[in-house]
Design a protein around this motif. Structure first.
Motif, short mmCIF file in Angstrom:
data_model
loop_
_atom_site.label_atom_id
_atom_site.label_comp_id
_atom_site.label_asym_id
_atom_site.label_seq_id
_atom_site.Cartn_x
_atom_site.Cartn_y
_atom_site.Cartn_z
N UNK A 105 0.82 -1.20 0.00
CA UNK A 105 0.00 0.00 0.00
C UNK A 105 0.87 1.25 0.00
N UNK A 106 1.94 1.25 0.76
CA UNK A 106 2.80 2.42 0.85
C UNK A 106 3.57 2.69 -0.42
N UNK A 107 3.71 1.69 -1.27
CA UNK A 107 4.47 1.86 -2.51
C UNK A 107 3.58 2.24 -3.69
N UNK A 108 2.33 2.60 -3.42
CA UNK A 108 1.41 2.96 -4.48
C UNK A 108 1.95 4.15 -5.27
N UNK A 109 1.73 4.09 -6.56
CA UNK A 109 2.12 5.22 -7.41
C UNK A 109 1.06 6.31 -7.28
N UNK A 110 1.52 7.52 -7.42
CA UNK A 110 0.63 8.67 -7.33
C UNK A 110 0.37 9.19 -8.74
N UNK A 131 -8.09 11.35 2.39
CA UNK A 131 -8.84 10.13 2.07
C UNK A 131 -9.68 10.34 0.80
N UNK A 132 -10.33 11.49 0.71
CA UNK A 132 -11.14 11.81 -0.49
C UNK A 132 -10.29 11.82 -1.76
N UNK A 133 -9.02 12.20 -1.62
CA UNK A 133 -8.11 12.28 -2.77
C UNK A 133 -7.28 10.99 -2.93
N UNK A 134 -7.58 10.00 -2.12
CA UNK A 134 -6.85 8.72 -2.12
C UNK A 134 -5.36 8.94 -1.86
N UNK A 135 -5.08 9.83 -0.91
CA UNK A 135 -3.70 10.17 -0.57
C UNK A 135 -3.39 9.97 0.91
N UNK A 136 -4.29 9.32 1.63
CA UNK A 136 -4.10 9.16 3.07
C UNK A 136 -2.79 8.43 3.39
N UNK A 137 -2.40 7.52 2.53
CA UNK A 137 -1.15 6.76 2.75
C UNK A 137 0.08 7.67 2.82
N UNK A 138 -0.03 8.89 2.30
CA UNK A 138 1.11 9.81 2.31
C UNK A 138 1.50 10.21 3.74
N UNK A 139 0.59 10.16 4.67
CA UNK A 139 0.91 10.49 6.07
C UNK A 139 1.70 9.39 6.75
N UNK A 140 1.62 8.18 6.23
CA UNK A 140 2.21 7.02 6.90
C UNK A 140 3.65 6.76 6.50
N UNK A 141 4.20 7.50 5.59
CA UNK A 141 5.53 7.16 5.09
C UNK A 141 6.66 7.61 5.99
N UNK A 142 6.36 8.33 7.06
CA UNK A 142 7.41 8.80 7.97
C UNK A 142 7.21 8.22 9.34
#
Length: 85
Positions: A6-11, A74-85
């Motif tokens: 999930x964390x390696x998803x392309x943007x 979450x609406x932008x399907x970017x919630x995973x961006x907070x988890x990378x640090x």
């Protein structure tokens, strides 16, 4: 296993644009925009680059702001961006 994938998803390009867009143009509440700017951030990219742990340590952090941030990401399907640090 799922978490690492999930964390390696392309943007997408659209998501890249959203991350780089000034927060005042995202359709968020005026309170969210003001708080984000007061915290020293102008874009979601700057916010997500901190990661959720560092954001919680920010002296101006509050859970109302964080809740709106999570919903927006979450609406932008970017919630995973907070988890990378």
């Amino acid at each position: 296993m799922y978490h690492a994938t999930f964390l390696k998803m392309k943007i997408s390009e659209e998501q890249q644009e959203i991350l780089s867009m000034p927060v005042c143009q995202l359709g968020a509440s005026s309170g969210f925009v003001k708080k984000t700017q007061a915290m020293g951030f102008e874009t979601l990219r700057q916010v997500t680059a901190k990661g959720w742990g560092a954001l919680q340590q920010h002296e101006q952090f509050d859970y109302l702001w964080f809740n709106e941030l999570v919903r927006l990401l979450e609406d932008c399907r970017l919630l995973h961006m907070l988890e990378k640090h």
